[in-house]
Design an enzyme around this catalytic site. Structure first.
Site, PDB file in Angstrom:
ATOM      1  CB  ILE A 168      -6.665   5.043   4.486  1.00 57.19           C
ATOM      2  CG1 ILE A 168      -7.839   4.071   4.697  1.00 57.19           C
ATOM      3  CG2 ILE A 168      -7.249   6.309   3.730  1.00 57.19           C
ATOM      4  CD1 ILE A 168      -9.051   4.794   5.799  1.00 57.19           C
ATOM      5  CD  GLU A 169      -0.980   2.394  -0.281  1.00 54.41           C
ATOM      6  OE1 GLU A 169      -1.011   2.803  -1.118  1.00 54.41           O
ATOM      7  OE2 GLU A 169      -0.483   1.438   0.346  1.00 54.41           O
TER       8      GLU A 169
ATOM      9  CB  VAL B 273      -0.569  11.551  -2.597  1.00 54.30           C
ATOM     10  CG1 VAL B 273      -0.953  13.069  -2.196  1.00 54.30           C
ATOM     11  CG2 VAL B 273       0.372  11.931  -3.821  1.00 54.30           C
ATOM     12  CB  SER B 274       1.658  13.169   2.109  1.00 53.57           C
ATOM     13  OG  SER B 274       1.047  12.264   3.220  1.00 53.57           O
ATOM     14  CE1 TYR B 275       3.858   7.528  -1.823  1.00 56.05           C
ATOM     15  CE2 TYR B 275       5.482   5.935  -1.134  1.00 56.05           C
ATOM     16  CZ  TYR B 275       4.704   6.835  -2.222  1.00 56.05           C
ATOM     17  OH  TYR B 275       4.853   6.035  -3.442  1.00 56.05           O
TER      18      TYR B 275
ATOM     19  CD  GLU C 112      -2.630  -4.053  10.747  1.00 52.45           C
ATOM     20  OE1 GLU C 112      -2.813  -3.230  10.085  1.00 52.45           O
ATOM     21  OE2 GLU C 112      -1.912  -4.981  10.805  1.00 52.45           O
TER      22      GLU C 112
HETATM   23 ZN   LIG Z   1       0.837  -1.238  10.728  1.00 52.50          ZN
END
Ligand SMILES: [Zn+2]
EC number: 3.5.4.5
Length: 138
Positions: free
Chosen positions: A47-48, A50-52, A59
């Protein structure tokens, strides 16, 4: 011992989880499925954000889902990533995983769920930083 049927089941669950990947920045969909010693399976996907920095790997999502349901003993985790190469957890995920079992089996698959190999966490992290470092031998 995890039999071939269970490995196939875990890899299929990881493939299914990868379909829910929220990865608009990397377009690198990863799926994971963790098997507890009690026989339950928890899926995770990356789950990405925008703040990185808010991004979380598949996992760790799977581990946190298991732990949040009261599971603390893990048997194995299957990981699948894009393409036909092996997929193994990043170093941060390896650290999180070993909190719950240094002998956990990590099963690697490709994006189709084909078995690509396996290693124990002990093999993936030869000199681990474990809870016993802080708490002493349990
Ligand atoms: Zn990882």
């Amino acid at each position: 011992m995890i039999d071939t049927e269970m490995k196939t089941k875990l890899l299929a669950a990881a493939v299914k989880a990868a379909k829910n990947s929220y990865s608009p920045y990397s377009h690198f969909a990863v799926g994971a499925a963790i098997l507890t010693k009690g026989g339950n399976i928890y899926q995770g996907t990356n789950i990405e954000n925008v703040s990185y920095g808010g991004t979380v790997c598949a996992e760790r999502v799977a581990v946190w889902k298991a732990v949040s349901e009261g599971e603390l003993e893990m048997e194995a985790i299957a990981v699948v990533g894009p393409g036909t190469k092996e997929a193994y957890p990043c170093a941060m995920c390896r650290q999180v995983l070993l909190e719950f079992g240094l002998d956990m089996l990590v099963i690697s698959g490709d994006e189709q769920g084909n078995y690509m190999g396996e290693r124990t966490l002990r093999e993936l992290v030869p000199f681990p930083f474990t809870p016993s470092a802080l708490l002493g031998e349990q």
